[in-house]
Each structure stands twice: as C-alpha cells, then as structure tokens.
Design a protein around this motif. Sequence first.
Motif, PDB file in Angstrom:
ATOM      1  N   VAL A  65       0.847  -1.187   0.000  1.00 14.19           N
ATOM      2  CA  VAL A  65       0.000   0.000   0.000  1.00 14.19           C
ATOM      3  C   VAL A  65       0.885   1.240   0.000  1.00 14.19           C
ATOM      4  CG1 VAL A  65      -1.801   1.290   1.221  1.00 14.19           C
ATOM      5  CG2 VAL A  65      -1.804  -1.223   1.250  1.00 14.19           C
ATOM      6  N   PRO A  66       0.781   2.095  -1.021  1.00 16.45           N
ATOM      7  CA  PRO A  66       1.640   3.287  -1.076  1.00 16.45           C
ATOM      8  C   PRO A  66       1.344   4.246   0.067  1.00 16.45           C
ATOM      9  CG  PRO A  66      -0.081   3.394  -2.751  1.00 16.45           C
ATOM     10  CD  PRO A  66      -0.144   2.015  -2.167  1.00 16.45           C
ATOM     11  N   PHE A  67       2.386   4.940   0.487  1.00 16.51           N
ATOM     12  CA  PHE A  67       2.340   5.947   1.558  1.00 16.51           C
ATOM     13  C   PHE A  67       2.247   5.341   2.963  1.00 16.51           C
ATOM     14  CE2 PHE A  67       0.368   8.014  -2.179  1.00 16.51           C
ATOM     15  CZ  PHE A  67       1.296   9.023  -2.369  1.00 16.51           C
ATOM     16  N   PHE A  68       2.010   4.022   3.070  1.00 15.08           N
ATOM     17  CA  PHE A  68       1.902   3.384   4.381  1.00 15.08           C
ATOM     18  C   PHE A  68       2.850   2.192   4.430  1.00 15.08           C
ATOM     19  CE2 PHE A  68      -2.151   5.454   3.588  1.00 15.08           C
ATOM     20  CZ  PHE A  68      -2.333   6.176   4.759  1.00 15.08           C
ATOM     21  N   LYS A  69       4.001   2.391   5.050  1.00 12.98           N
ATOM     22  CA  LYS A  69       5.055   1.377   5.070  1.00 12.98           C
ATOM     23  C   LYS A  69       4.626   0.099   5.776  1.00 12.98           C
ATOM     24  CE  LYS A  69       8.611   2.586   7.441  1.00 12.98           C
ATOM     25  NZ  LYS A  69       9.873   3.262   7.809  1.00 12.98           N
ATOM     26  N   ALA A  70       3.770   0.222   6.798  1.00  7.82           N
ATOM     27  CA  ALA A  70       3.404  -0.946   7.598  1.00  7.82           C
ATOM     28  C   ALA A  70       2.273  -1.762   6.979  1.00  7.82           C
ATOM     29  CB  ALA A  70       3.004  -0.508   9.009  1.00  7.82           C
ATOM     30  N   PHE A  71       1.621  -1.214   5.951  1.00  9.75           N
ATOM     31  CA  PHE A  71       0.480  -1.907   5.360  1.00  9.75           C
ATOM     32  C   PHE A  71       0.948  -2.807   4.221  1.00  9.75           C
ATOM     33  CE2 PHE A  71      -3.106   1.257   6.628  1.00  9.75           C
ATOM     34  CZ  PHE A  71      -2.733   1.082   7.966  1.00  9.75           C
ATOM     35  N   VAL A  72       1.211  -4.056   4.551  1.00  9.21           N
ATOM     36  CA  VAL A  72       1.615  -5.060   3.577  1.00  9.21           C
ATOM     37  C   VAL A  72       0.744  -6.288   3.790  1.00  9.21           C
ATOM     38  CG1 VAL A  72       3.481  -6.511   2.727  1.00  9.21           C
ATOM     39  CG2 VAL A  72       3.988  -4.206   3.546  1.00  9.21           C
ATOM     40  N   PHE A  73       0.115  -6.761   2.717  1.00  9.49           N
ATOM     41  CA  PHE A  73      -0.829  -7.860   2.853  1.00  9.49           C
ATOM     42  C   PHE A  73      -0.381  -9.060   2.029  1.00  9.49           C
ATOM     43  CE2 PHE A  73      -3.127  -3.862   3.351  1.00  9.49           C
ATOM     44  CZ  PHE A  73      -3.753  -4.057   4.582  1.00  9.49           C
ATOM     45  N   ASP A  74      -0.331 -10.219   2.661  1.00  7.12           N
ATOM     46  CA  ASP A  74      -0.045 -11.462   1.947  1.00  7.12           C
ATOM     47  C   ASP A  74      -1.294 -11.889   1.179  1.00  7.12           C
ATOM     48  OD1 ASP A  74       2.653 -11.901   2.820  1.00  7.12           O
ATOM     49  OD2 ASP A  74       1.845 -12.415   4.792  1.00  7.12           O
ATOM     50  N   LEU A  79      14.641   3.445   1.145  1.00  4.02           N
ATOM     51  CA  LEU A  79      13.317   3.997   0.897  1.00  4.02           C
ATOM     52  C   LEU A  79      12.203   3.218   1.598  1.00  4.02           C
ATOM     53  CD1 LEU A  79      13.724   4.755  -2.918  1.00  4.02           C
ATOM     54  CD2 LEU A  79      13.597   6.443  -1.068  1.00  4.02           C
ATOM     55  N   GLY A  80      12.559   2.080   2.158  1.00  2.00           N
ATOM     56  CA  GLY A  80      11.558   1.287   2.856  1.00  2.00           C
ATOM     57  C   GLY A  80      10.569   0.610   1.936  1.00  2.00           C
ATOM     58  N   ILE A  81      11.036   0.229   0.749  1.00  2.00           N
ATOM     59  CA  ILE A  81      10.177  -0.479  -0.198  1.00  2.00           C
ATOM     60  C   ILE A  81      10.703  -1.898  -0.357  1.00  2.00           C
ATOM     61  CG2 ILE A  81       9.596   1.637  -1.433  1.00  2.00           C
ATOM     62  CD1 ILE A  81      11.565   0.840  -3.596  1.00  2.00           C
ATOM     63  N   GLY A 108       2.409   9.790  -7.450  1.00  2.32           N
ATOM     64  CA  GLY A 108       2.867   8.403  -7.348  1.00  2.32           C
ATOM     65  C   GLY A 108       4.325   8.301  -6.952  1.00  2.32           C
ATOM     66  N   LEU A 109       5.165   9.156  -7.535  1.00  3.35           N
ATOM     67  CA  LEU A 109       6.588   9.143  -7.187  1.00  3.35           C
ATOM     68  C   LEU A 109       6.823   9.592  -5.753  1.00  3.35           C
ATOM     69  CD1 LEU A 109       8.164  10.572 -10.479  1.00  3.35           C
ATOM     70  CD2 LEU A 109       8.368   8.243  -9.587  1.00  3.35           C
ATOM     71  N   ALA A 110       5.947  10.463  -5.251  1.00  2.88           N
ATOM     72  CA  ALA A 110       6.083  10.917  -3.866  1.00  2.88           C
ATOM     73  C   ALA A 110       5.935   9.775  -2.874  1.00  2.88           C
ATOM     74  CB  ALA A 110       5.043  12.004  -3.571  1.00  2.88           C
ATOM     75  N   SER A 111       5.266   8.699  -3.286  1.00  6.35           N
ATOM     76  CA  SER A 111       5.097   7.555  -2.389  1.00  6.35           C
ATOM     77  C   SER A 111       6.425   6.869  -2.065  1.00  6.35           C
ATOM     78  CB  SER A 111       4.130   6.539  -2.997  1.00  6.35           C
ATOM     79  OG  SER A 111       4.693   5.916  -4.150  1.00  6.35           O
ATOM     80  N   LEU A 112       7.462   7.162  -2.846  1.00  8.88           N
ATOM     81  CA  LEU A 112       8.780   6.587  -2.546  1.00  8.88           C
ATOM     82  C   LEU A 112       9.354   7.147  -1.239  1.00  8.88           C
ATOM     83  CD1 LEU A 112      10.453   6.554  -6.082  1.00  8.88           C
ATOM     84  CD2 LEU A 112       9.931   4.564  -4.666  1.00  8.88           C
ATOM     85  N   LYS A 113       9.054   8.413  -0.953  1.00 12.06           N
ATOM     86  CA  LYS A 113       9.594   9.042   0.258  1.00 12.06           C
ATOM     87  C   LYS A 113       8.571   9.187   1.377  1.00 12.06           C
ATOM     88  CE  LYS A 113      12.962  10.681   1.183  1.00 12.06           C
ATOM     89  NZ  LYS A 113      14.072  10.118   1.985  1.00 12.06           N
ATOM     90  N   ILE A 114       7.326   9.410   0.998  1.00  9.84           N
ATOM     91  CA  ILE A 114       6.278   9.572   2.021  1.00  9.84           C
ATOM     92  C   ILE A 114       5.736   8.199   2.378  1.00  9.84           C
ATOM     93  CG2 ILE A 114       4.101  10.689   2.597  1.00  9.84           C
ATOM     94  CD1 ILE A 114       4.689  12.744   0.434  1.00  9.84           C
ATOM     95  N   ARG A 115       6.286   7.630   3.419  1.00 10.08           N
ATOM     96  CA  ARG A 115       5.886   6.274   3.807  1.00 10.08           C
ATOM     97  C   ARG A 115       5.812   6.222   5.335  1.00 10.08           C
ATOM     98  NH1 ARG A 115       6.169   2.760  -0.281  1.00 10.08           N
ATOM     99  NH2 ARG A 115       6.231   0.992   1.114  1.00 10.08           N
TER     100      ARG A 115
END
Length: 360
Positions: free
Chosen positions: A162-171, A228-230, A353-360
Amino acid sequence: MLLWLTNYLTQFDSGFGVFRYLTLRTICSVLTSLFVSLMLGPYLIRHLTNKQIGQSIRDDGPKTHFEKTGTPTMGGLLILISIMLSTLCWMDVSNRYVLVVMLVTLLFGVIGLIDDYKKIINNDPKGLSAKYKYTAQSIVGLGAAVYLYQSAVLPVETQLIVPFFKAFVFDLGWLYIVLAYFVIVGSSNAVNLTDGLDGLAILPTVMVAGALAIFAYVTGHVRFAAYLGIPYVPGVGEVVIFCGAIVGSGLGFLWFNTYPAQVFMGDIGALSLGAALGVIAIVTRQELVLFIMGGVFVMETVSVILQVGSYKLTGKRIFRMAPLHHHYELKGWPEPRVIVRFWIITVILVLIGLASLKIR
C-alpha cells in the motif's frame, strides 16, 4: 545482443564494463528505440497509406473526427518494433521478469493486430468482438499471473504493498493471481479506451512508464530499497530497460501522432502498451501506484462503465458521450485543449505516485 557483445569485449578492454550498469543501458535503450521509431516512422506511414490501411470513424462520434477518416492506423507496429529491437539489444533476456514483460506485450499486440485487421478488412469500426477479444486477453493475462505466482521465490513477490503506508503489507496468497490478472487486462483496456484523440494516450503512457522505470530501478537495488523502505525484489531492476524502451518508442511515435496525427497507433499499440504497464507494475509490486499514476486511464474507463450502467438501468446518460474525452469535445473544447489538459493531469498524478517513494 549488444549487451552480450560488450560483455565479451570486456576481456579485451575493461572500459566496456560500463555497459553492465543499468543506468547507462537504460539511456541506450531510450535512444535506440527513439532512433528506430523516428527512422522507420516515415516508411511505415507511407506503406500504410499505399496499402490504404486507414482509420474508420464511428458514425456516432464527434463530427470533427470525420475528417480523420483514412488516416493510417496500426502505427502501434512502429512502437512494438522499436521496443523489441531496443530491449533485445540492451536487456538480459534470460531474466524471468524480462521474459514475462516482453511476452505479455507481444501477445497483447497480436490481439490488437487481429482487431485492427478486422476493422480495416471488414470496414467495421467495432473490429474483433468483445467476447473473443476479452477471452484472448484473459488467457494471456491469466497465464502471466499464474506463472509469476508459481515462480515467486520471496514472499514479497506476492504481497500487496500500500503506497504511503510502510506498515500496510498484505499477503495475498492465490489472490495474487486474481489481482495480477485484473491489473494486466484492466490496464490494457484502459489505455485502449483512452486512445481516442491525437497523442492523448501515448504521452501519459510515456510518463507512467518513465515513473515505473524509477520504481523498477530502486526495487531491484538492495540499498535503495532498504533506504526507501520499499520491498527489494532481486532481478526486477532489469525491467527498467524495458521501461526506457517504452519511453523512447513512445516519444518517437508521438512525433508522428501529435495533433493533427499522421498515424494512429490502433489496438495493436494501445492494448500492448496497456498490458506492458500492468505487468511492469505487478513485478515491481506497485499495482496501486499504477492506479494513481494512470488516473487518466482510470477516469476514461470509469466514464464508460458509468455511462453504460446508467443507460441500462435508467435509460439516461451521465456524459454526452463516453469515454470522457469525447464528453469534453461535445462540450465545445477543441481537441488540442482536451489532450494537453489530460497530459497536465497525468503529470500531477505521476508526481503524486513518485512521492510515495519518500512519504511512507
């Protein structure tokens, strides 16, 4: 091919080792595809004109489009040739991500070619029936989705980011196949619906592909991904060269497709480019970012869905005509104004969309 040659020449001169860098090969890919498209463009346009492979215009479309009747179409051939020649020169074709992206792009191009052929030979603006077109797209899209799911090595390859939210990852598990299928097929049809005005679809495609190139590069670079936390996906960085080929070929095609267009891309170009963006977003794990950056494509698709749904349910139309760009034409906007404003919207959405690389 050239990548193999430069690797071979490295044993004689270490300077050729510079071509191992993704950044340089991406630049070479952009320039190669741009050069090929600019060189082949005039020849292809003459050939299509001589063969009378011209665009047929729908009777219910804006009257200003009737003057475009006979404009050469199937210009997507130029895009596909440029992309494939460039990627074969500069990409590592043994990379599984590269193979999937190339194969999906080519197969969707074949579907578009058949559709364009039927439109031209049968003089039928509708071309290939929706049933057969969607079935063919589904087979290719589902095949790519299943392959990517079964060949996944790391958990991140099948997770939803999920962009902009580093902790939101879904299997996702097997739902990954469903997501990948809809992204590929949906993106392909969305670009196709947008391709209704001169240059309207190709420049947003170029901008989104350029942004996805950045995502592919950092996703395939272990240090940048960590910073970048991706998610880090080994090997996916090679796809940046394919993105570069889309950018170069797209700019080359725009040289001839800008208003007033000398050639249209046709379904062979629109379907293949849309599918390419979809599969690139999947392998880079940026499906939702594609949804943001490709907002113009999304708006065009949603306008058609709303228009059809409203007419079937209430007998009334929401827009004067769908897709959305025709609505603004019928409101009195000149075609260049519609095109440029949609381009500006795409620039804004790509930056978000590119801003999601830093705003997380």
